[in-house]
Design a protein around this motif. Structure first.
Motif, mmCIF file in Angstrom:
data_model
loop_
_atom_site.group_PDB
_atom_site.id
_atom_site.type_symbol
_atom_site.label_atom_id
_atom_site.label_comp_id
_atom_site.label_asym_id
_atom_site.label_seq_id
_atom_site.Cartn_x
_atom_site.Cartn_y
_atom_site.Cartn_z
ATOM 1 N N ALA A 166 0.830 -1.206 0.000
ATOM 2 C CA ALA A 166 0.000 0.000 0.000
ATOM 3 C C ALA A 166 0.863 1.253 0.000
ATOM 4 N N ASP A 167 0.431 2.242 -0.782
ATOM 5 C CA ASP A 167 1.199 3.491 -0.908
ATOM 6 C C ASP A 167 0.721 4.487 0.154
ATOM 7 N N ILE A 168 0.862 4.121 1.430
ATOM 8 C CA ILE A 168 0.341 4.943 2.519
ATOM 9 C C ILE A 168 1.086 6.259 2.644
ATOM 10 N N TRP A 169 2.406 6.234 2.385
ATOM 11 C CA TRP A 169 3.216 7.433 2.581
ATOM 12 C C TRP A 169 3.486 8.188 1.273
ATOM 13 N N GLY A 170 2.886 7.724 0.194
ATOM 14 C CA GLY A 170 3.004 8.446 -1.074
ATOM 15 C C GLY A 170 4.274 8.158 -1.850
ATOM 16 N N ARG A 171 4.988 7.072 -1.513
ATOM 17 C CA ARG A 171 6.248 6.792 -2.216
ATOM 18 C C ARG A 171 6.020 6.564 -3.697
ATOM 19 N N TYR A 172 5.027 5.740 -4.034
ATOM 20 C CA TYR A 172 4.789 5.453 -5.453
ATOM 21 C C TYR A 172 4.217 6.664 -6.184
ATOM 22 N N ARG A 173 3.394 7.451 -5.478
ATOM 23 C CA ARG A 173 2.842 8.646 -6.116
ATOM 24 C C ARG A 173 3.950 9.674 -6.385
ATOM 25 N N ARG A 174 4.909 9.775 -5.468
ATOM 26 C CA ARG A 174 6.038 10.670 -5.709
ATOM 27 C C ARG A 174 6.892 10.168 -6.876
ATOM 28 N N GLN A 175 7.002 8.854 -7.017
ATOM 29 C CA GLN A 175 7.763 8.313 -8.148
ATOM 30 C C GLN A 175 7.069 8.642 -9.473
ATOM 31 N N VAL A 176 5.740 8.610 -9.468
ATOM 32 C CA VAL A 176 4.997 9.015 -10.667
ATOM 33 C C VAL A 176 5.243 10.498 -10.947
ATOM 34 N N GLU A 177 5.212 11.301 -9.887
ATOM 35 C CA GLU A 177 5.483 12.736 -10.013
ATOM 36 C C GLU A 177 6.853 12.967 -10.645
ATOM 37 N N SER A 178 7.841 12.239 -10.142
ATOM 38 C CA SER A 178 9.210 12.395 -10.641
ATOM 39 C C SER A 178 9.319 11.955 -12.099
ATOM 40 N N ALA A 179 8.744 10.809 -12.415
ATOM 41 C CA ALA A 179 8.819 10.299 -13.791
ATOM 42 C C ALA A 179 8.089 11.220 -14.756
ATOM 43 N N SER A 180 6.980 11.820 -14.302
ATOM 44 C CA SER A 180 6.240 12.754 -15.154
ATOM 45 C C SER A 180 7.077 13.997 -15.453
ATOM 46 N N ALA A 181 7.768 14.509 -14.426
ATOM 47 C CA ALA A 181 8.628 15.677 -14.639
ATOM 48 C C ALA A 181 9.793 15.341 -15.561
ATOM 49 N N LEU A 182 10.344 14.138 -15.426
ATOM 50 C CA LEU A 182 11.449 13.734 -16.301
ATOM 51 C C LEU A 182 10.978 13.548 -17.743
ATOM 52 N N LEU A 183 9.716 13.133 -17.916
ATOM 53 C CA LEU A 183 9.157 13.071 -19.263
ATOM 54 C C LEU A 183 9.088 14.471 -19.861
ATOM 55 N N ASP A 184 8.630 15.437 -19.070
ATOM 56 C CA ASP A 184 8.606 16.823 -19.542
ATOM 57 C C ASP A 184 10.017 17.284 -19.917
ATOM 58 N N ALA A 185 11.001 16.909 -19.105
ATOM 59 C CA ALA A 185 12.389 17.297 -19.381
ATOM 60 C C ALA A 185 12.877 16.690 -20.691
ATOM 61 N N SER A 186 12.473 15.453 -20.972
ATOM 62 C CA SER A 186 12.909 14.820 -22.224
ATOM 63 C C SER A 186 12.252 15.485 -23.431
ATOM 64 N N VAL A 187 11.004 15.960 -23.257
ATOM 65 C CA VAL A 187 10.353 16.701 -24.342
ATOM 66 C C VAL A 187 11.074 18.029 -24.568
#
Length: 494
Positions: free
Chosen positions: A136-157
């Motif tokens: 379970a993502d109780i502390w937001g670890r996986y959601r933060r990883q999505v946040e990070s990967a989304s920002a890195l996608l923007d950086a690659s664009v």
């Protein structure tokens, strides 16, 4: 619903509700960067700070159909740009993986069949079941990883946009340098003709006994030096064509079918549109890359902080096992289990705290890097602007010098024929005219290339992809190759 399945469903629902409660780590806010309100040369009449940069600035500035065609060809065929598009595709899949990690990490449909013989008796066993395990993502670890990967996608664009801006400016600058060297070559050949005519006059005067062989020696030396400059210019011209071929994604080849005959150097417009310094934050790809990398790193602080707290997981399995395939789906053959667990790295707190500090220090470094990128971008633009404006003034001065030199050459040649001046005067004017005409052509090319550098510094040109995903710009043949190599791309590359 069977009681066991209902129990597992309720456990999953409770965990889902709990997993959305907390997000550790700082919520990202775009940082403030120091940006000036006006360009240093804003008072110059040749600068328009109100009009935004034209996305197709090379068309608006030079109106050269050959250059337009070269840019279009490069956008279709340049391999560096394709590589940047494929890096965007990789970042998209990294984001998809991060999103998938929010859901059950282990989902397995399992089955088996066995047959054993013991003491003359044969035993058969068949089983079929489904296993599930979920942290379970109780502390937001996986959601933060999505946040990070989304920002890195923007950086690659943004990185793709940077490659596009660089490509267009390189094609434009190389094309202008080709035209400049073509014109310099024409000037050199014209000077050879002028000096050959001077040599003819000297020979005629020597034959008439009016001058000595000294005049012939002087004119021969000048003529041969000028002839020697021609092969050097021809070599430079071919090297530039080779560079242009590489930008077009082609091996070195004869590009005359694209370039056509020699043309004048593209001339700059009277006024250039720059927009405001604040536009750089949105316009320059390198600034957007730095900002998106900062956002991605901010999310990593939350990922690291989540490691300080216990992780909770649930799971279970449901299935059936029987000694005969016909009994697999009887109620008496049903098997199931459900579990809940937690894990807490309490003895690794020193290492985990150090990792939080590490991620925060990286964030602070990237924040400083972002602010520095903004400052350097403004410096880059200001330098490009002043170089362009001063090159414009330099060209005007060289134009007057070249006109005066041509007039002096005509007068000195006429006076030499009439015996009014010595040949030293003619040699001096021939030498000066050759230099002045070459300097004028070089200055004309410098104005045009400096204008390209202004638009490159402004980050102009990436908007031509019209908000399309860079993956859409990959050639269809490449996408087909990828789909033939693996069926996993079905529905992704269309």
């Amino acid at each position: 619903m069977k009681p066991r399945l209902r129990t597992l469903t309720i456990a999953v629902a409770v965990t889902l509700a709990a997993s959305g409660c907390t997000m550790l780590g700082p919520d990202y806010e775009q940082p403030v960067a120091p940006v000036e309100s006006q360009w240093l040369e804003a008072g110059d009449s040749r600068i328009d700070s109100q009009a935004p940069v034209d996305p197709t600035w090379w068309r608006a500035s030079f109106a050269d159909p050959v250059l337009d065609a070269l840019v279009e060809s490069a956008l279709q065929e340049n391999l560096t740009l394709r590589s940047a598009g494929l890096r965007v595709l990789q970042s998209q899949q990294q984001l998809a993986i991060a999103i998938g990690n929010q859901y059950p990490q282990q989902q397995q449909l399992v089955g088996g069949a066995s047959k054993d013989r013991q003491s003359g008796t044969t035993f058969e066993n068949y089983n079929l079941g489904f296993n599930l395990s979920w942290e379970a993502d109780i502390w937001g670890r996986y959601r933060r990883q999505v946040e990070s990967a989304s920002a890195l996608l923007d950086a690659s664009v943004a990185s793709f946009d940077g490659a596009l801006v660089s490509l267009v400016s390189q094609v434009a600058q190389t094309y202008i340098l080709i035209r400049t060297n073509q014109n310099r070559l024409e000037v050199a050949r014209r000077n050879v003709e002028l000096q050959t005519e001077a040599q003819r006059i000297v020979l005629a005067k020597i034959k008439a006994g009016d001058v000595s062989d000294l005049d012939k020696g002087q004119v021969d030396a000048l003529l041969n030096n000028t002839r020697a400059s021609v092969p050097l210019l021809e070599a430079t011209l071919q090297q530039l064509k080779n560079s242009l071929a590489a930008l077009l994604g082609k091996p070195p080849q004869n590009l005359n079918y694209l370039l056509g005959q020699k043309q004048d150097i593209p001339s700059a417009p009277a006024t250039i549109a720059l927009g405001m310094p604040q536009d750089l934050i949105r316009q320059r790809p390198d600034i957007r890359i730095a900002e998106r990398q900062l956002a991605a790193q901010g999310a990593q602080i939350g990922v690291a902080e989540a490691e300080l707290y216990p992780s909770f997981s649930i799971g279970g399995s449901i299935g059936t096992t029987a000694g005969d395939t016909g009994d697999l789906f009887d109620n008496s053959s049903e098997t199931w289990n459900i579990f809940g667990a937690f894990q807490w790295n309490i003895f690794n707190y020193g290492r985990l705290k150090s990792n939080v500090r590490l991620q925060d220090a990286r964030f602070q470094q990237l924040l400083v890097d972002y602010q520095n990128t903004v400052i350097l971008a403004q410096s880059d633009v200001e330098s490009a602007i002043v170089n362009y404006l001063k090159a414009y003034e330099e060209q005007a001065a060289y134009q007057m010098a070249a006109d005066a030199s041509s007039q002096a050459l005509a007068i000195s040649t006429y006076q030499y024929r009439d015996g009014l001046v010595s040949f030293n005067t003619v040699i001096n004017t021939l030498t000066s005219d050759a230099q002045q005409q070459d300097l004028l052509v070089a200055a004309q090319g410098k104005v045009a290339t400096n204008l390209v550098q202004v638009y490159r510094a402004l980050g102009g040109g990436w908007e031509i992809r019209n908000s399309r995903d860079p993956v859409e710009l990959l050639p269809a043949t490449m996408k087909e190759q990828m789909k033939e190599r693996t069926g996993a791309w079905k529905g992704i590359l269309e």
